[in-house]
Write a protein that holds these residues in place. Sequence first.
Motif, mmCIF file in Angstrom:
data_model
loop_
_atom_site.group_PDB
_atom_site.id
_atom_site.type_symbol
_atom_site.label_atom_id
_atom_site.label_comp_id
_atom_site.label_asym_id
_atom_site.label_seq_id
_atom_site.Cartn_x
_atom_site.Cartn_y
_atom_site.Cartn_z
ATOM 1 N N SER A 15 -20.862 27.635 -4.511
ATOM 2 C CA SER A 15 -21.759 27.345 -3.287
ATOM 3 C C SER A 15 -21.232 25.814 -2.672
ATOM 4 O O SER A 15 -20.581 25.339 -3.301
ATOM 5 N N THR A 16 -22.039 25.804 -1.710
ATOM 6 C CA THR A 16 -21.404 24.526 -0.892
ATOM 7 C C THR A 16 -22.362 23.364 -1.219
ATOM 8 O O THR A 16 -21.994 22.344 -0.589
ATOM 9 N N SER A 17 -23.194 23.622 -2.027
ATOM 10 C CA SER A 17 -24.340 22.409 -2.276
ATOM 11 C C SER A 17 -23.628 21.232 -2.973
ATOM 12 O O SER A 17 -24.333 19.974 -2.688
ATOM 13 N N ALA A 18 -22.547 21.308 -3.551
ATOM 14 C CA ALA A 18 -21.952 19.992 -4.095
ATOM 15 C C ALA A 18 -20.854 19.238 -2.967
ATOM 16 O O ALA A 18 -20.205 18.247 -3.362
ATOM 17 N N ILE A 19 -20.684 20.007 -1.764
ATOM 18 C CA ILE A 19 -19.874 19.567 -0.901
ATOM 19 C C ILE A 19 -20.351 18.406 -0.063
ATOM 20 O O ILE A 19 -21.389 18.844 0.816
ATOM 21 N N GLN A 20 -19.556 17.501 0.101
ATOM 22 C CA GLN A 20 -19.921 16.575 1.186
ATOM 23 C C GLN A 20 -19.158 16.793 2.582
ATOM 24 O O GLN A 20 -19.875 16.928 3.652
ATOM 25 N N SER A 21 -17.861 17.210 2.530
ATOM 26 C CA SER A 21 -17.050 17.535 3.821
ATOM 27 C C SER A 21 -15.918 18.357 3.208
ATOM 28 O O SER A 21 -15.493 18.005 2.211
ATOM 29 N N PHE A 22 -15.556 19.199 4.087
ATOM 30 C CA PHE A 22 -14.245 20.220 3.897
ATOM 31 C C PHE A 22 -13.743 20.520 4.920
ATOM 32 O O PHE A 22 -14.158 20.993 6.171
ATOM 33 N N THR A 23 -12.556 19.842 5.229
ATOM 34 C CA THR A 23 -11.810 19.719 6.694
ATOM 35 C C THR A 23 -10.431 20.241 6.507
ATOM 36 O O THR A 23 -9.551 20.183 5.348
ATOM 37 N N LEU A 24 -9.778 20.769 7.700
ATOM 38 C CA LEU A 24 -8.370 20.974 7.649
ATOM 39 C C LEU A 24 -8.183 20.101 9.125
ATOM 40 O O LEU A 24 -8.752 20.350 10.186
ATOM 41 N N ASP A 25 -7.095 19.185 8.918
ATOM 42 C CA ASP A 25 -6.681 18.299 9.737
ATOM 43 C C ASP A 25 -7.995 17.847 10.815
ATOM 44 O O ASP A 25 -8.018 17.678 11.670
ATOM 45 N N ASP A 26 -8.784 17.137 9.738
ATOM 46 C CA ASP A 26 -10.060 16.398 10.080
ATOM 47 C C ASP A 26 -11.070 17.353 10.921
ATOM 48 O O ASP A 26 -11.999 16.863 11.322
ATOM 49 N N LYS A 27 -10.882 18.666 11.025
ATOM 50 C CA LYS A 27 -11.931 19.485 11.552
ATOM 51 C C LYS A 27 -12.496 20.440 10.540
ATOM 52 O O LYS A 27 -12.181 20.792 9.636
ATOM 53 N N PRO A 28 -13.794 20.656 10.655
ATOM 54 C CA PRO A 28 -14.633 21.180 9.466
ATOM 55 C C PRO A 28 -14.354 22.495 9.203
ATOM 56 O O PRO A 28 -14.002 23.227 10.363
ATOM 57 N N LEU A 29 -14.198 22.978 8.182
ATOM 58 C CA LEU A 29 -13.965 24.445 7.759
ATOM 59 C C LEU A 29 -15.163 25.085 7.484
ATOM 60 O O LEU A 29 -16.293 24.583 7.133
ATOM 61 N N VAL A 30 -15.203 26.510 8.013
ATOM 62 C CA VAL A 30 -16.284 27.203 7.699
ATOM 63 C C VAL A 30 -15.911 28.013 6.324
ATOM 64 O O VAL A 30 -15.004 28.761 6.160
ATOM 65 N N THR A 31 -17.030 27.846 5.845
ATOM 66 C CA THR A 31 -16.932 28.395 4.309
ATOM 67 C C THR A 31 -17.811 29.645 4.180
ATOM 68 O O THR A 31 -18.694 29.877 4.728
ATOM 69 N N PHE A 32 -17.652 30.483 3.171
ATOM 70 C CA PHE A 32 -18.365 31.828 2.683
ATOM 71 C C PHE A 32 -18.141 32.035 1.218
ATOM 72 O O PHE A 32 -17.144 31.713 0.643
ATOM 73 N N VAL A 33 -19.109 32.857 0.986
ATOM 74 C CA VAL A 33 -19.007 33.217 -0.477
ATOM 75 C C VAL A 33 -18.504 34.739 -0.576
ATOM 76 O O VAL A 33 -19.428 35.381 -0.143
#
Length: 334
Positions: A93-111
């Motif tokens: 899950s994303t609960s442990a994530i502070q930030s997740f980026t590609l080239d400083d732009k946020p990535l949209v995650t899914f499970v």
Amino acid sequence: MYGLCSLLLNSDREPYNVNMKILPWLALPLLFIVAYFAVPRLKNQPKGESEVPAIQPLETAAVPRIEPVTLSVSPTALIQGEPALITVDGLVSTSAIQSFTLDDKPLVTFVDEEQLAALVGIDLHRNPGLYAIVLILKDGRVIKEKIEVTQRAVATAEFDIPEQLGGNTPQAEQELTSTLSQDTALLNSITATISPEKLWNGQFQLPLGGSPVVTDVYGYSRKTGSVNLSHNGTDFRAPEETPVYAMNSGKIAFAKSFRNYGNTVIIDHGLGIMTLYMHLSKINVRSGEITKKGDLIALSGNTGYSLGPHLHLSVRIGGFSIDPLKFIELMNAQ
Ligand SMILES: [Zn+2]
């Protein structure tokens, strides 16, 4: 010394009194002896040792276990206009994530099937080079990966403006340019929206039954008069009124006509993934409807800027048109 000797000499005469007087003097050497042995021992003792509590062994059960987290990128090298899938191993899950980026732009995650992932659409016009993927966890860990984007081989083909849009005249070319920018702006506003939920399920299927034949590939440049237009999708052979099916489940985001794209259906599959079906003759769905994978959504046609009956299919991720066949290949490989 005189005092001490006189007391000793006089001991016979006053035994009781003499002993009482001698005793303190006899005690003095004893004190020196005690001090002699006691002081080195005190010196050898570490300062305050007796005040330091004994070190207790660590209780291993109290230390939280840190799960390793790694990133996998598929593919790690891609051509402009292709998609990539980033999977996060070690998190569900994303609960442990502070930030997740590609080239400083946020990535949209899914499970998907208990696998945390992010889908990336590399724009056809993105500069070639290395792009950093950075995952920062709330516990301070930083996990890095990279994607290499390489130049797409440029291919150009000459195109006529179809008679239904005015033919090859300067007026028709000017009309094409101005209306295309309006169409594109509307298209971008629709496909840049992100439904917060994942609406697709499992694999993506092709929008035509049987074994569809590709008549025009994604990514080359169409020269129309003085205008160069990128072909942002894949064309399939489709006689008029061929059934067109939803590639996956989602919500109808658009079911109307563009001047140049003709009758168009756009399905929002959630999290920035959209499929677009263009140049249709008949639309069977309405904007806002929920559609399921395989539903008959339209019949193919030859409307808008089209040089003959066919189905144009586009796939967008985060507002960028990417190669539809590469997208299907990537999603269905999971
Ligand atoms: Zn096309």
